[in-house]
Design a protein around this motif. Structure first.
Motif, PDB file in Angstrom:
ATOM      1  N   LEU A  16       0.932  -1.208  -0.102  1.00 39.55           N
ATOM      2  CA  LEU A  16       0.169  -0.101   0.093  1.00 39.55           C
ATOM      3  C   LEU A  16       0.869   1.228   0.044  1.00 39.55           C
ATOM      4  O   LEU A  16       0.434   2.142  -0.691  1.00 39.55           O
ATOM      5  CB  LEU A  16      -0.945  -0.037   1.136  1.00 39.55           C
ATOM      6  N   VAL A  17       2.069   1.110   0.816  1.00 39.23           N
ATOM      7  CA  VAL A  17       2.696   2.514   0.819  1.00 39.23           C
ATOM      8  C   VAL A  17       3.337   2.884  -0.580  1.00 39.23           C
ATOM      9  O   VAL A  17       3.289   3.852  -1.247  1.00 39.23           O
ATOM     10  CB  VAL A  17       3.877   2.185   1.931  1.00 39.23           C
ATOM     11  N   ILE A  18       3.788   1.673  -1.228  1.00 41.95           N
ATOM     12  CA  ILE A  18       4.474   1.810  -2.580  1.00 41.95           C
ATOM     13  C   ILE A  18       3.556   2.149  -3.525  1.00 41.95           C
ATOM     14  O   ILE A  18       3.756   3.218  -4.426  1.00 41.95           O
ATOM     15  CB  ILE A  18       5.229   0.584  -3.017  1.00 41.95           C
ATOM     16  N   LEU A  19       2.340   1.773  -3.726  1.00 44.43           N
ATOM     17  CA  LEU A  19       1.404   1.821  -4.627  1.00 44.43           C
ATOM     18  C   LEU A  19       0.960   3.288  -4.357  1.00 44.43           C
ATOM     19  O   LEU A  19       0.802   4.164  -5.311  1.00 44.43           O
ATOM     20  CB  LEU A  19       0.155   0.999  -4.401  1.00 44.43           C
ATOM     21  N   ASN A  20       0.480   3.806  -3.185  1.00 38.78           N
ATOM     22  CA  ASN A  20       0.001   5.166  -2.762  1.00 38.78           C
ATOM     23  C   ASN A  20       1.115   6.176  -3.380  1.00 38.78           C
ATOM     24  O   ASN A  20       0.762   7.033  -3.817  1.00 38.78           O
ATOM     25  CB  ASN A  20      -0.705   5.393  -1.670  1.00 38.78           C
ATOM     26  N   LEU A  21       2.328   5.792  -3.238  1.00 38.60           N
ATOM     27  CA  LEU A  21       3.273   6.805  -3.572  1.00 38.60           C
ATOM     28  C   LEU A  21       3.631   7.025  -4.644  1.00 38.60           C
ATOM     29  O   LEU A  21       3.678   7.998  -5.616  1.00 38.60           O
ATOM     30  CB  LEU A  21       4.720   6.333  -2.735  1.00 38.60           C
ATOM     31  N   VAL A  22       3.318   5.788  -5.683  1.00 32.64           N
ATOM     32  CA  VAL A  22       3.665   6.162  -6.962  1.00 32.64           C
ATOM     33  C   VAL A  22       2.518   6.631  -7.811  1.00 32.64           C
ATOM     34  O   VAL A  22       2.556   7.492  -8.623  1.00 32.64           O
ATOM     35  CB  VAL A  22       3.844   4.516  -7.515  1.00 32.64           C
ATOM     36  N   ILE A  23       1.221   6.375  -7.300  1.00 31.01           N
ATOM     37  CA  ILE A  23      -0.093   7.073  -7.680  1.00 31.01           C
ATOM     38  C   ILE A  23       0.094   8.337  -7.542  1.00 31.01           C
ATOM     39  O   ILE A  23      -0.217   9.192  -8.327  1.00 31.01           O
ATOM     40  CB  ILE A  23      -1.506   6.368  -7.021  1.00 31.01           C
ATOM     41  N   ASN A  24       0.525   8.933  -6.460  1.00 35.34           N
ATOM     42  CA  ASN A  24       0.496  10.305  -6.028  1.00 35.34           C
ATOM     43  C   ASN A  24       1.491  10.972  -7.067  1.00 35.34           C
ATOM     44  O   ASN A  24       1.287  12.043  -7.518  1.00 35.34           O
ATOM     45  CB  ASN A  24       1.110  10.377  -4.614  1.00 35.34           C
ATOM     46  N   ALA A  25       2.814  10.354  -7.170  1.00 37.74           N
ATOM     47  CA  ALA A  25       3.930  10.566  -8.139  1.00 37.74           C
ATOM     48  C   ALA A  25       3.183  10.931  -9.707  1.00 37.74           C
ATOM     49  O   ALA A  25       3.404  11.679 -10.256  1.00 37.74           O
ATOM     50  CB  ALA A  25       5.042   9.921  -8.075  1.00 37.74           C
ATOM     51  N   SER A  26       2.652   9.664 -10.045  1.00 37.35           N
ATOM     52  CA  SER A  26       2.084   9.602 -11.264  1.00 37.35           C
ATOM     53  C   SER A  26       1.077  10.776 -11.430  1.00 37.35           C
ATOM     54  O   SER A  26       1.040  11.460 -12.532  1.00 37.35           O
ATOM     55  CB  SER A  26       1.194   8.510 -11.424  1.00 37.35           C
ATOM     56  N   ASP A  27       0.148  11.180 -10.546  1.00 36.51           N
ATOM     57  CA  ASP A  27      -0.843  12.402 -10.512  1.00 36.51           C
ATOM     58  C   ASP A  27       0.008  13.893 -10.709  1.00 36.51           C
ATOM     59  O   ASP A  27      -0.548  14.493 -10.859  1.00 36.51           O
ATOM     60  CB  ASP A  27      -1.761  12.339  -9.338  1.00 36.51           C
ATOM     61  N   ALA A  28       1.212  13.720 -10.278  1.00 36.50           N
ATOM     62  CA  ALA A  28       1.953  15.030 -10.187  1.00 36.50           C
ATOM     63  C   ALA A  28       2.483  15.322 -11.641  1.00 36.50           C
ATOM     64  O   ALA A  28       2.981  16.180 -11.764  1.00 36.50           O
ATOM     65  CB  ALA A  28       3.061  14.988  -9.139  1.00 36.50           C
ATOM     66  N   LEU A  29       2.657  14.256 -12.411  1.00 36.71           N
ATOM     67  CA  LEU A  29       3.253  14.486 -13.830  1.00 36.71           C
ATOM     68  C   LEU A  29       2.490  15.360 -14.565  1.00 36.71           C
ATOM     69  O   LEU A  29       1.270  14.832 -14.932  1.00 36.71           O
ATOM     70  CB  LEU A  29       3.465  12.888 -14.361  1.00 36.71           C
ATOM     71  N   PRO A  30       3.002  16.040 -14.993  1.00 38.57           N
ATOM     72  CA  PRO A  30       2.284  17.027 -16.136  1.00 38.57           C
ATOM     73  C   PRO A  30       1.765  16.426 -17.541  1.00 38.57           C
ATOM     74  O   PRO A  30       2.534  16.032 -18.039  1.00 38.57           O
ATOM     75  CB  PRO A  30       3.035  18.421 -16.514  1.00 38.57           C
ATOM     76  N   ASP A  31       0.402  16.410 -17.368  1.00 37.21           N
ATOM     77  CA  ASP A  31      -0.025  15.419 -18.897  1.00 37.21           C
ATOM     78  C   ASP A  31       0.343  14.061 -18.797  1.00 37.21           C
ATOM     79  O   ASP A  31       0.692  13.624 -19.787  1.00 37.21           O
ATOM     80  CB  ASP A  31       0.280  16.132 -19.924  1.00 37.21           C
ATOM     81  N   GLY A  32       0.675  13.575 -17.697  1.00 41.33           N
ATOM     82  CA  GLY A  32       1.304  12.083 -17.546  1.00 41.33           C
ATOM     83  C   GLY A  32       2.609  11.937 -18.034  1.00 41.33           C
ATOM     84  O   GLY A  32       3.207  11.095 -18.326  1.00 41.33           O
ATOM     85  N   GLN A  33       3.408  13.232 -18.522  1.00 35.32           N
ATOM     86  CA  GLN A  33       4.877  13.146 -18.973  1.00 35.32           C
ATOM     87  C   GLN A  33       5.811  13.191 -17.840  1.00 35.32           C
ATOM     88  O   GLN A  33       5.731  14.232 -17.137  1.00 35.32           O
ATOM     89  CB  GLN A  33       5.024  14.096 -20.215  1.00 35.32           C
ATOM     90  N   GLY A  34       6.879  12.495 -17.753  1.00 32.75           N
ATOM     91  CA  GLY A  34       7.777  12.623 -16.934  1.00 32.75           C
ATOM     92  C   GLY A  34       8.365  11.326 -16.576  1.00 32.75           C
ATOM     93  O   GLY A  34       8.174  10.157 -17.096  1.00 32.75           O
ATOM     94  N   THR A  35       9.209  11.210 -15.487  1.00 31.96           N
ATOM     95  CA  THR A  35       9.816  10.046 -15.100  1.00 31.96           C
ATOM     96  C   THR A  35       9.190   9.830 -13.478  1.00 31.96           C
ATOM     97  O   THR A  35       9.371  10.713 -12.668  1.00 31.96           O
ATOM     98  CB  THR A  35      11.172   9.790 -15.179  1.00 31.96           C
ATOM     99  N   ILE A  36       9.480   8.583 -13.142  1.00 30.84           N
ATOM    100  CA  ILE A  36       9.076   8.068 -11.597  1.00 30.84           C
ATOM    101  C   ILE A  36      10.103   7.040 -11.486  1.00 30.84           C
ATOM    102  O   ILE A  36      10.286   6.175 -12.337  1.00 30.84           O
ATOM    103  CB  ILE A  36       7.613   7.595 -11.343  1.00 30.84           C
ATOM    104  N   LYS A  37      10.967   7.140 -10.435  1.00 26.05           N
ATOM    105  CA  LYS A  37      11.954   6.401 -10.066  1.00 26.05           C
ATOM    106  C   LYS A  37      11.573   5.870  -8.579  1.00 26.05           C
ATOM    107  O   LYS A  37      11.233   6.254  -7.711  1.00 26.05           O
ATOM    108  CB  LYS A  37      13.331   7.024 -10.062  1.00 26.05           C
ATOM    109  N   VAL A  38      11.686   4.518  -8.618  1.00 24.54           N
ATOM    110  CA  VAL A  38      11.439   3.789  -7.202  1.00 24.54           C
ATOM    111  C   VAL A  38      12.845   2.918  -6.645  1.00 24.54           C
ATOM    112  O   VAL A  38      13.287   2.226  -7.513  1.00 24.54           O
ATOM    113  CB  VAL A  38      10.323   2.658  -7.247  1.00 24.54           C
ATOM    114  N   ILE A  39      13.307   3.389  -5.803  1.00 22.26           N
ATOM    115  CA  ILE A  39      14.364   2.820  -5.129  1.00 22.26           C
ATOM    116  C   ILE A  39      14.064   2.354  -3.826  1.00 22.26           C
ATOM    117  O   ILE A  39      13.709   2.730  -3.070  1.00 22.26           O
ATOM    118  CB  ILE A  39      15.469   3.956  -4.930  1.00 22.26           C
ATOM    119  N   LEU A  40      14.739   0.915  -3.592  1.00 22.33           N
ATOM    120  CA  LEU A  40      14.825   0.205  -2.473  1.00 22.33           C
ATOM    121  C   LEU A  40      15.981   0.175  -1.948  1.00 22.33           C
ATOM    122  O   LEU A  40      16.857  -0.542  -2.646  1.00 22.33           O
ATOM    123  CB  LEU A  40      14.015  -0.975  -2.607  1.00 22.33           C
TER     124      LEU A  40
END
Length: 166
Positions: A16-40
């Motif tokens: 849930l933590v990973i999913l919610n952080l990624v969804i939030n990051a995805s919503d922040a991308l203007p017009d869905g364009q950009g990059t999201i990096k997940v690091i463990l």
């Protein structure tokens, strides 16, 4: 090889933590364009930055889940509120529940959240959890979560979110 970092937490909570952080990051991308990096990886304190949620103890070992995006960023006056229940910057598209849920899980597990953001540049959210040797044994209903080699199913009504998470 990479050092195994285990935390005492329900696998569903970590998911849930990973999913919610990624969804939030995805919503922040203007017009869905950009990059999201997940690091463990292992968390190391690089500076004296204070967490937005939770506390850290010096001398403890922490595992880190970092989600970095090249989105719109978070204004400094808004940043302290993003983990409040029902607070949203998405208007009618958001409930304000996702990051509040992340904050509740992180606090319950004894972790913390660091946020660095610059408007127009992007955001880095770092969630840290005490590793198993430092986790409090009285954490109820917990199990050791080692996510290496596991399959995580991603469900979202926006196919782009699934692609980004994958």
């Amino acid at each position: 090889g990479q050092e195994a970092l285990s935390v005492r937490a329900a696998i569903a909570d970590i998911t849930l933590v990973i999913l919610n952080l990624v969804i939030n990051a995805s919503d922040a991308l203007p017009d869905g364009q950009g990059t999201i990096k997940v690091i463990l990886d292992k968390f190391t304190t690089a500076n004296n930055q204070e967490p937005v949620v939770g506390k850290i103890s010096s001398g403890r070992s922490y595992a880190r889940i970092a989600v970095n995006d090249t989105g719109t960023g978070i204004a400094p006056d808004v940043l302290p509120r993003v983990f409040e229940s029902f607070f949203t910057t998405k208007g009618s598209r958001g409930t304000g529940a996702g990051l509040a849920m992340v904050a509740a899980i992180v606090k319950r597990i004894g972790g913390a959240i660091f946020v660095e953001s610059e408007v127009g540049v992007g955001t880095s959210m770092q969630v840290i959890f005490p590793t198993i040797e430092d986790a409090t044994p009285e954490t109820e209903g917990s199990e050791t979560a080692d996510l290496r080699g596991k399959t995580i199913m991603i469900l979202d009504d926006q196919p782009e979110v699934g692609e980004v998470v994958a």
